[in-house]
Write an enzyme that holds these catalytic residues in place. Structure first.
Site, PDB file in Angstrom:
ATOM      1  CE  LYS A 185      38.589  -5.762  27.710  1.00  0.00           C
ATOM      2  NZ  LYS A 185      38.095  -4.459  27.198  1.00  0.00           N
ATOM      3  CD  GLU A 260      47.053  -8.632  12.859  1.00  0.00           C
ATOM      4  OE1 GLU A 260      47.399  -7.554  12.346  1.00  0.00           O
ATOM      5  OE2 GLU A 260      47.444  -9.742  12.457  1.00  0.00           O
ATOM      6  CB  CYS A 294      43.881  -1.421  11.467  1.00  0.00           C
ATOM      7  SG  CYS A 294      42.863  -2.122  12.695  1.00  0.00           S
ATOM      8  CD  GLU A 396      46.362   3.522  13.970  1.00  0.00           C
ATOM      9  OE1 GLU A 396      46.704   3.207  15.110  1.00  0.00           O
ATOM     10  OE2 GLU A 396      45.872   2.717  13.153  1.00  0.00           O
TER      11      GLU A 396
END
Ligand code: UN1
Length: 512
Positions: A185, A260, A294, A396
């Site tokens: 997906k 992750e 990331c 973040e």
């Protein structure tokens, strides 16, 4: 100069899910528009807005295909991957163009993304003739012990938009080589790149049902996939908040789950560093992919003796960066992915200025005039005089926003570096080998760089992080990804012809 092809006059291309070897419309008939973030008048295509019904069909197809794929010798599975790698090489330029058009990063970087998928595919194909287990002595005589890796079953792969071919390949290739079937997906912003990968896999000869793709948004398509009883493993890359939801869901049916997630990566610049090199690395780490990796460098901790000089060099290099449509050859920084991203990034810039009280040193604006008016462009932004506990230095942002934090010495740099909840990647610039090794050991991250930026991981080393970045798994590097995508089976063969009891029978050493 290549320009994004505008398709305002024609109907956009329409795409389908791939289930059981057939390209099929979503059960609900619903479709989602995929827009070029550099110019939203350019509709990349219409993609299925799938729901639980489509997910169910895809998982069932994967369940059905599993026994045959599992029984296919691994070296034969590998032959298909070698072919796939070859197809990716041939299509690299077209796939890179498609990727820039659907997610915005510049062509040089999308070529790198496809290259990473090529690297991963060939690297994993080599494993078809290894997939090593081991033999080991038994504590009893006339008995042999060994262990082998066995396939897990149906793997659900949920992938992000920032590396829309590389990250699917990190999951798909090891899943396949280990003998699993899968349902992928992709992120709703970048379905085309994953379709390109899946089509190439189909062409390379992956049998029907082994790879299935279901497109849609998280709540509609991702959620039923993580909950489906036919799925044995979920491998997710994305935000920490979503990852926690995925893990919670997966736990309810005892699924293996690899995550992750976020990062707040740091570059530490010591007073003995090559400051030009460090500034170059900072710019590449912070503003490459518009800060949407990331592994992006979002914090630079600089020794106060060189702070002023370093900020000057950083500014000199950031100011001339050319922002624009990534399909244009000279552009260095593309748009961010969508309107939500624009809002989140501008929100954090506001927090930095008004709440945290940092100094907005450069940038800070959305660009929406002239060539930028139809896209999601944000200026590379630098905050200086940032304190380690400020929100912009802790959370973040996933955009082109960099915080520069002064420090007294290496110890303080390490303390600041480790003070965030994430632990993906860190880097140090120094000419002193002792400092380099001290930092290497002290940084609580999954990836560490010396005299280079926080980005640029290679496929044959473990990729992942500590703390809220993950749940202990690593992708890339063969052993670690095989550990995600296979389960160990321990095997004991007793050829003594009698009942021998481990831990209970006493073995007498001859002559003693
Ligand atoms: C990511 O940051 O989301 O290390 C993946 C890198 C790339 C992969 C990054 N090879 O920068």
């Amino acid at each position: 100069m290549a320009q994004a092809k505008l398709k305002t006059d024609t109907k956009p291309d329409s795409y389908k899910n791939y289930i059981g070897g057939r390209w099929v419309k979503p059960a609900s008939g619903g479709m989602m528009e995929n827009l070029n973030p550099a110019d939203t008048r350019d509709v990349v295509g219409l993609f299925p807005a799938s729901t639980a019904e489509d997910v169910d069909a895809a998982v069932n197809a994967a369940v059905e295909a599993f026994p045959k794929w599992k029984a296919t010798p691994a070296p034969k599975r590998a032959e298909i991957l070698y072919k796939l790698g070859q197809i990716l090489i041939e299509r690299k330029e077209r796939f890179a163009q498609d990727m820039t058009r659907e997610m915005g990063k510049v062509l040089k970087e999308t070529r790198g993304d496809v290259q990473e998928a090529i690297d991963m595919t060939f690297y994993t194909a080599g494993e078809g003739r290894r997939l090593h287990g081991y033999t080991t002595p038994s504590e009893l005589p006339d008995k042999m012990a060994m262990c082998v890796r066995q396939p897990i079953g149906v793997s659900a792969l949920i992938t992000p938009w920032n590396f829309p071919m590389a990250i699917p390949s990190w999951k798909m290739m090891p899943a396949l080589i280990c003998g699993n079937t899968l349902v992928i997906k992709p992120a709703e912003d970048t379905p085309l790149s994953t379709i390109n990968l899946v089509k190439a896999a189909e062409e390379a000869g992956v049998p029907p049902g082994v790879i299935n793709i279901v497109m849609g948004v998280g709540e509609q398509a991702g959620a039923p996939l993580t909950a489906h009883p036919g799925v044995r493993l979920v491998s997710f890359t994305g935000s920490t908040d979503t990852g926690r939801i995925v893990a919670t869901k997966a736990a309810q049916t005892d699924k293996i789950c690899s995550l992750e997630m976020g990062g707040k990566n740091v570059i530490m610049v010591m007073e003995d560093a090559d400051l030009d090199l460090a500034a170059e690395g900072a710019v590449w780490g912070a503003f490459g992919t518009s800060g949407q990796r990331c592994t992006a460098a979002s914090r630079i901790v600089v020794h106060k003796r060189v702070y002023k000089k370093f900020v000057e060099k950083l500014t000199e290099r950031t100011k001339p960066l050319r922002i624009g449509n990534g399909l244009n050859k000279n552009v260095e920084v593309g748009p961010v992915i969508n309107q939500d991203a624009v809002e989140k990034i501008l929100y954090y810039i506001g927090v930095g200025k008004d709440k945290d009280g940092a100094t907005l040193h450069l940038g800070g604006n959305r660009l929406d005039k002239g060539e930028y008016r139809n896209g999601y462009f944000i200026e590379p932004t630098i905050f200086t005089d940032v304190a380690p506990r400020m929100r912009i230095a802790q959370e973040e942002i996933f955009g082109p926003v960099l915080s520069v934090i002064p420090c007294r010495d290496l110890d303080e740099a390490i303390e600041i570096g480790n003070s965030v909840k994430y632990g993906l990647s860190a880097s140090i610039y120094t000419r002193d080998v002792n400092r380099a090794f001290t930092a290497m050991e002290a940084m609580n991250t999954g990836i560490f760089y010396v005299n280079s930026s926080t980005i640029g991981a290679e496929v044959h080393l473990p990729f992942g992080g500590t703390k809220a970045t993950g749940n202990g798994h690593r992708e890339g590097a063969m052993a670690s990804s095989l550990d995600i995508f296979s389960e160990w089976k321990a095997i004991y063969v007793d050829y003594s012809g009698k009942l021998q009891k481990a831990q209970i029978d006493e073995f007498k050493i001859a002559g003693s």
